[in-house]
Design a protein around this motif. Sequence first.
Motif, mmCIF file in Angstrom:
data_model
loop_
_atom_site.group_PDB
_atom_site.id
_atom_site.type_symbol
_atom_site.label_atom_id
_atom_site.label_comp_id
_atom_site.label_asym_id
_atom_site.label_seq_id
_atom_site.Cartn_x
_atom_site.Cartn_y
_atom_site.Cartn_z
ATOM 1 N N SER A 23 10.330 1.408 17.695
ATOM 2 C CA SER A 23 9.885 2.163 16.528
ATOM 3 C C SER A 23 8.531 1.658 16.055
ATOM 4 C CB SER A 23 10.882 2.010 15.386
ATOM 5 O OG SER A 23 12.108 2.594 15.724
ATOM 6 N N GLY A 25 6.307 1.546 12.798
ATOM 7 C CA GLY A 25 6.418 1.712 11.350
ATOM 8 C C GLY A 25 5.102 1.529 10.642
ATOM 9 N N LYS A 26 5.175 0.958 9.445
ATOM 10 C CA LYS A 26 3.996 0.781 8.586
ATOM 11 C C LYS A 26 2.903 -0.067 9.215
ATOM 12 C CE LYS A 26 6.945 0.444 4.642
ATOM 13 N NZ LYS A 26 7.290 -0.366 3.485
ATOM 14 N N GLU A 27 3.294 -0.998 10.067
ATOM 15 C CA GLU A 27 2.335 -1.920 10.679
ATOM 16 C C GLU A 27 1.485 -1.254 11.761
ATOM 17 O OE1 GLU A 27 2.636 -5.649 10.413
ATOM 18 O OE2 GLU A 27 3.867 -5.345 8.648
ATOM 19 N N GLY A 28 1.896 -0.076 12.236
ATOM 20 C CA GLY A 28 1.170 0.594 13.305
ATOM 21 C C GLY A 28 1.454 -0.053 14.651
ATOM 22 N N PHE A 51 7.893 7.313 16.062
ATOM 23 C CA PHE A 51 6.876 7.013 15.063
ATOM 24 C C PHE A 51 7.416 7.379 13.681
ATOM 25 C CE2 PHE A 51 4.548 7.362 18.962
ATOM 26 C CZ PHE A 51 3.555 6.410 18.851
ATOM 27 N N HIS A 52 7.563 6.372 12.817
ATOM 28 C CA HIS A 52 8.049 6.598 11.459
ATOM 29 C C HIS A 52 6.891 6.704 10.470
ATOM 30 C CE1 HIS A 52 12.243 6.082 12.524
ATOM 31 N NE2 HIS A 52 11.853 5.085 13.300
ATOM 32 N N SER A 53 5.777 6.133 10.797
ATOM 33 C CA SER A 53 4.562 6.197 9.982
ATOM 34 C C SER A 53 3.425 6.675 10.866
ATOM 35 C CB SER A 53 4.227 4.820 9.418
ATOM 36 O OG SER A 53 5.251 4.379 8.570
ATOM 37 N N PHE A 54 2.286 6.946 10.266
ATOM 38 C CA PHE A 54 1.102 7.399 11.009
ATOM 39 C C PHE A 54 1.395 8.669 11.815
ATOM 40 C CE2 PHE A 54 0.802 2.752 10.703
ATOM 41 C CZ PHE A 54 -0.388 2.631 10.018
ATOM 42 N N LYS A 55 2.174 9.569 11.234
ATOM 43 C CA LYS A 55 2.613 10.751 11.974
ATOM 44 C C LYS A 55 1.477 11.694 12.349
ATOM 45 C CE LYS A 55 7.284 10.422 10.384
ATOM 46 N NZ LYS A 55 8.419 11.016 9.732
ATOM 47 N N ASP A 56 0.350 11.599 11.658
ATOM 48 C CA ASP A 56 -0.784 12.444 12.013
ATOM 49 C C ASP A 56 -1.687 11.794 13.070
ATOM 50 O OD1 ASP A 56 -1.400 10.532 10.131
ATOM 51 O OD2 ASP A 56 -2.905 11.736 9.109
ATOM 52 N N PHE A 79 7.760 13.523 16.674
ATOM 53 C CA PHE A 79 7.361 12.159 16.322
ATOM 54 C C PHE A 79 7.822 11.149 17.364
ATOM 55 C CE2 PHE A 79 8.084 14.281 12.119
ATOM 56 C CZ PHE A 79 6.747 14.559 11.900
#
Length: 97
Positions: A23, A25-28, A51-56, A79
């Motif tokens: 996964s 997350g926030k850390e990329g 991908f839970h963050s940075f979806k764009d 994602f």
Amino acid sequence: MELKSYQRAFLRSHAQELDPIVSVGKEGVSDSVVKALDEALDCHELVKVRFHSFKDEIDELSRELEKKTKSTIVATTGFTTVFFRQDSKDPDRIYKL
């Protein structure tokens, strides 16, 4: 490794049964994510990453992971990205392309 369309289709069909192992997350794309994907590819050859963050920015981050792990992107759906790296050392490898 450049995959032909029939190889990509074969791997995509096998990837449908898989659950995401890694996964983001926030850390990329941190060192721990790269290490986790590298280890998962060593064990499984075909790995889903969620991908839970940075979806764009999924395409850019997937390319970065592909480079850092010396793997190949099979497909990106929503994602989730599927990565493949064939184990050339193991004669009993899972996917023979």
